[in-house]
Structure formats: C-alpha cells, structure tokens
Design an enzyme around this catalytic site. Structure first.
Site, PDB file in Angstrom:
ATOM      1  N   GLU A  98       0.844  -1.190   0.000  1.00 24.94           N
ATOM      2  CA  GLU A  98       0.000   0.000   0.000  1.00 24.94           C
ATOM      3  C   GLU A  98       0.881   1.242   0.000  1.00 24.94           C
ATOM      4  O   GLU A  98       1.799   1.366   0.806  1.00 24.94           O
ATOM      5  CB  GLU A  98      -0.916  -0.005   1.220  1.00 24.94           C
ATOM      6  CG  GLU A  98      -1.600   1.301   1.550  1.00 24.94           C
ATOM      7  CD  GLU A  98      -2.417   1.865   0.393  1.00 24.94           C
ATOM      8  OE1 GLU A  98      -2.364   3.089   0.188  1.00 24.94           O
ATOM      9  OE2 GLU A  98      -3.100   1.074  -0.302  1.00 24.94           O
ATOM     10  N   GLN A  99       0.596   2.177  -0.911  1.00 28.54           N
ATOM     11  CA  GLN A  99       1.464   3.346  -1.043  1.00 28.54           C
ATOM     12  C   GLN A  99       1.329   4.330   0.112  1.00 28.54           C
ATOM     13  O   GLN A  99       2.265   5.059   0.436  1.00 28.54           O
ATOM     14  CB  GLN A  99       1.175   4.061  -2.359  1.00 28.54           C
ATOM     15  CG  GLN A  99      -0.209   4.663  -2.469  1.00 28.54           C
ATOM     16  CD  GLN A  99      -0.396   5.402  -3.785  1.00 28.54           C
ATOM     17  OE1 GLN A  99       0.571   5.761  -4.465  1.00 28.54           O
ATOM     18  NE2 GLN A  99      -1.643   5.627  -4.167  1.00 28.54           N
ATOM     19  N   ARG A 103     -17.249   3.713   4.801  1.00 28.38           N
ATOM     20  CA  ARG A 103     -16.205   2.978   4.083  1.00 28.38           C
ATOM     21  C   ARG A 103     -15.016   2.679   4.995  1.00 28.38           C
ATOM     22  O   ARG A 103     -14.425   1.602   4.927  1.00 28.38           O
ATOM     23  CB  ARG A 103     -15.719   3.779   2.863  1.00 28.38           C
ATOM     24  CG  ARG A 103     -16.756   4.014   1.793  1.00 28.38           C
ATOM     25  CD  ARG A 103     -16.144   4.693   0.569  1.00 28.38           C
ATOM     26  NE  ARG A 103     -15.279   3.773  -0.131  1.00 28.38           N
ATOM     27  CZ  ARG A 103     -15.683   2.964  -1.112  1.00 28.38           C
ATOM     28  NH1 ARG A 103     -16.947   2.938  -1.476  1.00 28.38           N
ATOM     29  NH2 ARG A 103     -14.836   2.170  -1.709  1.00 28.38           N
ATOM     30  N   TYR A 122     -28.756   8.063   3.841  1.00 31.29           N
ATOM     31  CA  TYR A 122     -29.004   6.979   4.786  1.00 31.29           C
ATOM     32  C   TYR A 122     -28.062   7.151   5.982  1.00 31.29           C
ATOM     33  O   TYR A 122     -27.005   7.782   5.871  1.00 31.29           O
ATOM     34  CB  TYR A 122     -28.791   5.602   4.142  1.00 31.29           C
ATOM     35  CG  TYR A 122     -27.529   5.453   3.322  1.00 31.29           C
ATOM     36  CD1 TYR A 122     -26.293   5.251   3.925  1.00 31.29           C
ATOM     37  CD2 TYR A 122     -27.579   5.509   1.926  1.00 31.29           C
ATOM     38  CE1 TYR A 122     -25.145   5.112   3.165  1.00 31.29           C
ATOM     39  CE2 TYR A 122     -26.436   5.371   1.160  1.00 31.29           C
ATOM     40  CZ  TYR A 122     -25.218   5.170   1.777  1.00 31.29           C
ATOM     41  OH  TYR A 122     -24.073   5.037   1.013  1.00 31.29           O
ATOM     42  N   ASP A 175     -12.106  -2.063  -8.589  1.00 27.87           N
ATOM     43  CA  ASP A 175     -12.162  -0.933  -9.518  1.00 27.87           C
ATOM     44  C   ASP A 175     -11.048  -0.964 -10.559  1.00 27.87           C
ATOM     45  O   ASP A 175     -11.190  -0.390 -11.640  1.00 27.87           O
ATOM     46  CB  ASP A 175     -12.086   0.386  -8.750  1.00 27.87           C
ATOM     47  CG  ASP A 175     -13.402   0.742  -8.074  1.00 27.87           C
ATOM     48  OD1 ASP A 175     -14.411   0.072  -8.348  1.00 27.87           O
ATOM     49  OD2 ASP A 175     -13.409   1.694  -7.273  1.00 27.87           O
TER      50      ASP A 175
END
Length: 391
Positions: A33-34, A108, A214, A292
């Site tokens: 992970e960068q 998230r 929501y 993605d």
C-alpha cells in the site's frame, strides 16, 4: 501452497479482502500500500446480502454489525419537489428471508477496518508505492518508488480506478467523461432532520439530478451522495471538494426538507464520474486485476465494494484449488467474474438516465413503473449470488 509468493498491490477494501480470503484459504500474501497508514476516503456505502454473507465467512460480522446500520426500508424513491413516496421496499421482513442476510449501510472506513481484522498484520507493507510490473520467467517483478523491487508468482492489482498494474498489463485505458459529477457529504445525527435518521435508504429523483441519503456509523452520521451535471469539471478524485454553496445551488427549489438536510452537511466532496467500458480481459500470465482496477462502475446499484469483495473471494478459491498453475487459476478467476461485473457496469450506467428524467411523460411512466416493482426480488441475480461457488 504456503510457498506461493502472492503480491497484492493496493490496501483498500478490495486488496485487504483479497488478503483476508487468501489467508482463510491457507495462502500467504503481501499487501503493498502506497499510503503511510491504511484508511478510506469517501463516506458511506450500502452492504447488500451478497457482501454481508462473505463478511460472515471471514468471521468479522460481529465487528461489522457494531458499526453498521441495518436498513429497514430500502429503495425508498421520492419525488424531488414534494417528497412524495413513489415506491419503498420493506427490507426488514423480506431481505433475510430471500437471501439469508440483511442489508446494511456502513462508513467505508469502518468496512475497511473490519476487513483488515481478518488480515495477518505482518502481511501489510505501508509506504510501498508500486510504479511498475513486468512479467518474468519466474513470475513478475514489481518496482517501487523507492527503487526497490520484488518478485512474485502472482500479482493482484487492487489499486483502484487509476491502477498502475492495469496500465502495465493493458496499456492506457482512457475514460469517457459522463457529464455527471457526484457530491458526498456527512451530517452529524444531532444536526440532521428527523426524516433522515430513519433506518432507510432513500433516493430523491428529479430533473438531471438525484440524491441519496441513509444513516451510517451506528446511526451517528447521515451519509449524503448526490449527482448533478458536471459542467466543465472533469476531476476524478475522492479528495476533491466543492463549496457548500455549490452543493446547495444544485438542489435549489427541491423539497424544503431535503434542503434542510443539505444545509446541515459539512464541506462536500465533489468529483466527476468518468465512464469506462468493460475490459475484454484483465489477466495475463501471473498478473490479474481486482475491484475498480478491473471493473469500475457507476454507483447507482451500490455494488462497487461488494464486487471487489466478491472478486477477492472467487480469486482465493481459484488459487487455492490450482496453486501449482497460477496463470491457469487466474484465467479461471477472470472467467468466473468478468460477465457478472460487466453486466453490473452496464446496468449501473443505464440507471443514470432513468434517475434524471425531466418532468413529463417519461418521468410519469418511470414513476408508475416504480410503484409496481419489487427491486429486491428482481435483483436476485445480484443479491443471491455466492462468489465462492466458482464454476
């Protein structure tokens, strides 16, 4: 099996889910992970049954439930001018009966934290920015911004819509400007109007615009995501922002209750939605893509995170059952996933036009159709899918 060298590029929800499902299958990997720390930008998302059942299998459902909100009413479509309800679905009664799991909403960052709990801490390398991938005789070589390299038998590109791995694998993949932008904002529950605090997933439809809200974070926040014409702005970035006045102006003249909710929001994020056609392939030799990086989709079916986690689950099955031939395992993974994700990309794309119809005959026909639909049952192909049942 444990000796297979697997590199996962990207420590977002998809990358960590890949590491979690690989660990569950007895396969070790390293996540590169960068960023210097794990974290998710953005705000809320919908966790539908096809995602929730996979979280249950990872053993992290208790942690998830402590942070999520169980949705009682879903697809509550409302008319922009007066808030008239066009259609609503009783998820509290039907969802678990049909699909074995409830539907939830969650921040998230909370989902990322929950998935991370299923990943061995030693598997995560922070501050490791991958800048290139090259196939080699014994696998693939990853190059990093600090000048170091590593070799892996399998490389999984889970590095998002601007994927370095996809660029190395397939070359440039230019996006098409959709003409739409998205606003995202959060409202503290203490400041939100009462109608927005219900355990409901509500969509307001109007000419050229729609807005979704929501509760998330165990009810402490209300998530807002809204869509509008983008004008000349074509920035595709989760970190881009707009002024509060810009956001409010897009919904001038809408129901006063909705404008009250917007007024209570913090500084909104704003970015353009760029369109990408489904890829003809996303694996080559020992290198593949996930989430993605493979199939970015518009958020109108709320399946982006769910499909990344499905990818992770299916990929782990394929590698665990064919660890001696990783390239063949990756081809099987792609074959299992490509048609489904391409279909979701397509239907998500089509939904934008339907949600934004101007008032008139087309809008009236859409509203009448909504009142007679059962989206929970109609989308069984999405919510009833088990990603671990790989052909």
């Amino acid at each position: 099996m444990a000796e297979l060298r697997i590199a996962v590029v990207g420590g977002g929800i998809g990358g960590l889910a890949a590491a979690a499902f690989l660990a569950r299958a007895g396969l070790a990997c390293t996540v590169y992970e960068q960023a210097a720390a794990l974290g998710e930008v953005g705000a809320g998302l919908v966790a539908s049954p096809n995602l929730v059942r996979l979280l249950r299998r990872l053993g992290v459902l208790p942690e998830f439930l402590a942070r999520a909100v169980a949705i009682d009413v879903g697809w509550e479509f409302r008319r922009w001018a007066d808030g008239g309800v066009l259609s609503a679905e009783n998820l509290a009664e039907a969802c678990e009966r049909l699909y074995g799991e409830r539907t939830y909403t969650v921040h998230r960052a909370d989902l990322l934290s929950v998935v991370q709990a299923a990943v061995p801490p030693a598997a995560i390398r922070l501050g490791a920015k991958c800048v290139g991938v090259e196939a080699a005789d014994d696998g693939a070589v990853l190059s990093f911004a600090d000048g170091t390299t590593t070799t892996a038998d399998v490389v999984i590109g889970a590095d998002g819509v601007h994927s370095t791995v996809r660029g190395a694998l397939l070359g440039p993949s230019p996006a098409t400007f959709s003409g739409l932008c998205a606003f995202r904002a959060l409202v503290p529950a203490a400041d939100a109007p009462a109608f927005a605090l219900r355990n409901a997933h509500t969509l307001w439809l109007g000419p050229d615009h729609h807005l979704v809200h929501y509760p998330i974070s165990a009810g402490k926040l209300v998530n807002i995501v809204a869509f509008a014409p983008a004008g000349e702005d074509v920035v595709e970035s989760w970190s881009a922002t707009a002024s509060h006045a810009q956001f409010a102006a897009e919904f001038e003249g809408w129901d006063p209750r909705l404008r009250e909710l917007i007024a209570a929001a913090g500084t909104p994020g704003r970015w353009a939605l760029l369109d990408r056609a489904p890829l003809a392939r996303w694996s080559h030799g020992p290198v593949t893509l996930l989430g993605d990086a493979a199939h970015p989709m518009f958020p109108f079916f709320a399946q982006g995170a769910a499909q990344a986690v499905e990818d992770a689950a299916a990929l782990a099955v394929c590698l665990a059952t064919d660890a001696t031939d990783p390239a063949r395992a990756l081809r099987r993974y792609e074959s299992a996933r490509r048609e489904r994700t391409a279909r979701l990309q397509t239907v998500s794309h089509e939904r934008a036009h339907l949600n934004h119809l101007p008032d008139g005959p087309g809008q009236q026909a859409r509203d009448a159709a909504l009142s007679g639909q059962d989206p929970l049952a109609a989308n069984a192909w999405i919510y009833g899918h088990d990603a671990e049942l790989v052909p």
